[in-house]
Design an enzyme around this catalytic site. Structure first.
Site, PDB file in Angstrom:
ATOM      1  N   SER A   1       0.840  -1.191   0.000  1.00 29.46           N
ATOM      2  CA  SER A   1       0.000   0.000   0.000  1.00 29.46           C
ATOM      3  C   SER A   1       0.874   1.239   0.000  1.00 29.46           C
ATOM      4  O   SER A   1       1.975   1.239   0.559  1.00 29.46           O
ATOM      5  CB  SER A   1      -0.904   0.012   1.242  1.00 29.46           C
ATOM      6  OG  SER A   1      -1.567   1.255   1.390  1.00 29.46           O
TER       7      SER A   1
ATOM      8  N   TYR B   1      -2.797   0.022  10.706  1.00 35.70           N
ATOM      9  CA  TYR B   1      -2.648  -0.482   9.333  1.00 35.70           C
ATOM     10  C   TYR B   1      -1.368   0.051   8.698  1.00 35.70           C
ATOM     11  O   TYR B   1      -0.614  -0.707   8.068  1.00 35.70           O
ATOM     12  CB  TYR B   1      -3.858  -0.069   8.507  1.00 35.70           C
ATOM     13  CG  TYR B   1      -3.797  -0.462   7.054  1.00 35.70           C
ATOM     14  CD1 TYR B   1      -4.133  -1.750   6.655  1.00 35.70           C
ATOM     15  CD2 TYR B   1      -3.402   0.448   6.075  1.00 35.70           C
ATOM     16  CE1 TYR B   1      -4.083  -2.124   5.318  1.00 35.70           C
ATOM     17  CE2 TYR B   1      -3.342   0.090   4.742  1.00 35.70           C
ATOM     18  CZ  TYR B   1      -3.686  -1.190   4.363  1.00 35.70           C
ATOM     19  OH  TYR B   1      -3.621  -1.550   3.036  1.00 35.70           O
TER      20      TYR B   1
ATOM     21  N   LYS C   1       1.760  -2.198   7.274  1.00 35.64           N
ATOM     22  CA  LYS C   1       2.198  -2.171   5.882  1.00 35.64           C
ATOM     23  C   LYS C   1       3.648  -1.708   5.763  1.00 35.64           C
ATOM     24  O   LYS C   1       4.387  -2.182   4.889  1.00 35.64           O
ATOM     25  CB  LYS C   1       1.280  -1.273   5.055  1.00 35.64           C
ATOM     26  CG  LYS C   1      -0.059  -1.904   4.743  1.00 35.64           C
ATOM     27  CD  LYS C   1       0.093  -3.189   3.926  1.00 35.64           C
ATOM     28  CE  LYS C   1      -1.225  -3.735   3.432  1.00 35.64           C
ATOM     29  NZ  LYS C   1      -1.091  -4.986   2.665  1.00 35.64           N
TER      30      LYS C   1
ATOM     31  N   THR D   1     -12.973  -1.086  -2.438  1.00 34.68           N
ATOM     32  CA  THR D   1     -13.240  -2.426  -1.920  1.00 34.68           C
ATOM     33  C   THR D   1     -14.285  -2.348  -0.801  1.00 34.68           C
ATOM     34  O   THR D   1     -14.563  -1.266  -0.271  1.00 34.68           O
ATOM     35  CB  THR D   1     -11.957  -3.072  -1.377  1.00 34.68           C
ATOM     36  OG1 THR D   1     -11.575  -2.394  -0.164  1.00 34.68           O
ATOM     37  CG2 THR D   1     -10.826  -3.002  -2.399  1.00 34.68           C
TER      38      THR D   1
END
Length: 340
Positions: free
Chosen positions: A140, A153, A157, A190
């Site tokens: 990402s 998050y 990542k 998404t």
């Protein structure tokens, strides 16, 4: 199964993983789908079979290393050697850091970071014995440049990138023919924004510009065919983020402090106790199949000129060469005119 590529995709029940699994299935691979949600897994497997591919759905949590190892053992025993392993599974919490509980932060790290580590560890256990195979990490832009409200998050990542770089050097040291590569994604439409644990007052959204999951899937399939040390960047926004972090990180700090809260929320209020999938899947028995797309189809792009050039380096070099010639011609003409 002789001659049929075997591809394992984690997080395959929805979003990018769903689109990636469908893409490999369309190419005739036997796709092994790993995820928690039974409804999404079964629907994804049915999609692949309708396109002429073959699929095996295995319900598991990637944060459980033993379950991931057992799944790979089953694949190798019953289906065939794993050729490609794609690590896509993740989860997140949308909230200021001080509002995230320790167990929530740990859960995001276990799924998003350790899930990738366990998947890679499992794939390597088999691929190193054959000295072949490819592992694709779905990364990402937030693993290069962190933003507010997604500290768990972003940290995970970033960890994926650091871990993968270390592993890559070890494989190079061995002279291994096993490849590992990272595809760095932009904001993608998404279903995660419908089920992520959020403590924001408004409905969470991807930071525009938003891209469709099929675009992301094309990049993953290309990376599996052409793994390389340099990360594949998807979308002009990702390229801009990487360059901004490299040359203007302090400016980005101030910009994100000013815009990062509003850009991650729509103008629609959302209930703080809405259903979320941090601990349990929402697409289990009696649930629904969320598919690959989220709620932002009307705002998402299905194409990216940046990605096209990234996947066609020869064409990129030709365009750059033409641009250089044109620029030189214009500059030369102006010089001559100035002399006159």
């Amino acid at each position: 199964m002789a001659g049929t590529p075997v591809v394992v995709v984690t997080g395959a029940s929805a979003g990018i993983g769903r689109a990636v699994a469908r893409g490999f299935g369309t190419r005739g691979a036997h796709v092994v789908l790993l995820a928690r949600g039974a409804m999404g897994l079964n629907a994804a497997a049915a999609e692949i079979r309708r396109t002429g591919g073959s699929a095996t759905a295995i319900e598991l949590d990637v944060a459980d290393a033993g379950a991931v190892h057992a799944a790979a053992d089953r694949v190798e025993r019953e289906i065939g050697p794993i050729d490609v392993w794609v690590n896509d599974a993740f989860t997140s919490v949308f909230a200021p850091f001080h509002e995230i509980d320790a167990d929530e932060f740990r859960r995001v790290t276990e799924v998003t970071y350790l899930g990738c580590v366990y998947g890679t560890m499992t794939a390597l256990r088999w691929m190193r014995t054959r000295n072949r195979g490819t592992i694709v990490q779905v990364g990402s832009a937030l693993g290069v440049r962190s933003i507010p409200l997604q500290s768990a998050y972003c940290g995970a990542k970033h960890g994926v990138n650091g871990f993968t770089e270390s592993l890559r050097t070890e494989l190079l040291h061995e002279g291994s023919n096993v490849h590992v590569t990272v595809v760095t994604m932009p904001a993608v439409n998404t279903p995660q924004f419908s089920w992520v644990l959020s403590r924001l007052p408004k409905h969470p959204q991807p930071v525009p510009p938003i891209y469709q999951p099929e675009l992301a899937a094309r990049a993953v399939l290309h990376a599996a065919d052409h793994p390389r040390r340099k990360h594949y960047l998807v979308g002009a926004s990702t390229l801009g983020t990487v360059m901004g972090q490299r040359f203007l990180p302090a400016l980005l700090d101030r910009y994100l402090a000013r815009t990062g809260y509003a850009s991650q929320q729509t103008d629609q209020p959302v209930s703080p106790d809405r259903a979320q999938n941090l601990w349990e899947p929402l697409d289990g028995p009696g649930g629904e199949d969320f598919g690959a797309h989220g709620e932002f189809d009307d705002r998402a792009h299905g194409r990216s000129a940046q990605l096209w050039f990234a996947l066609h380096p020869a064409a990129s070099a030709a365009v750059a060469g033409v641009a250089a010639l044109v620029g030189a011609s214009v500059w030369g003409r102006r010089v001559r005119e100035g002399v006159k």
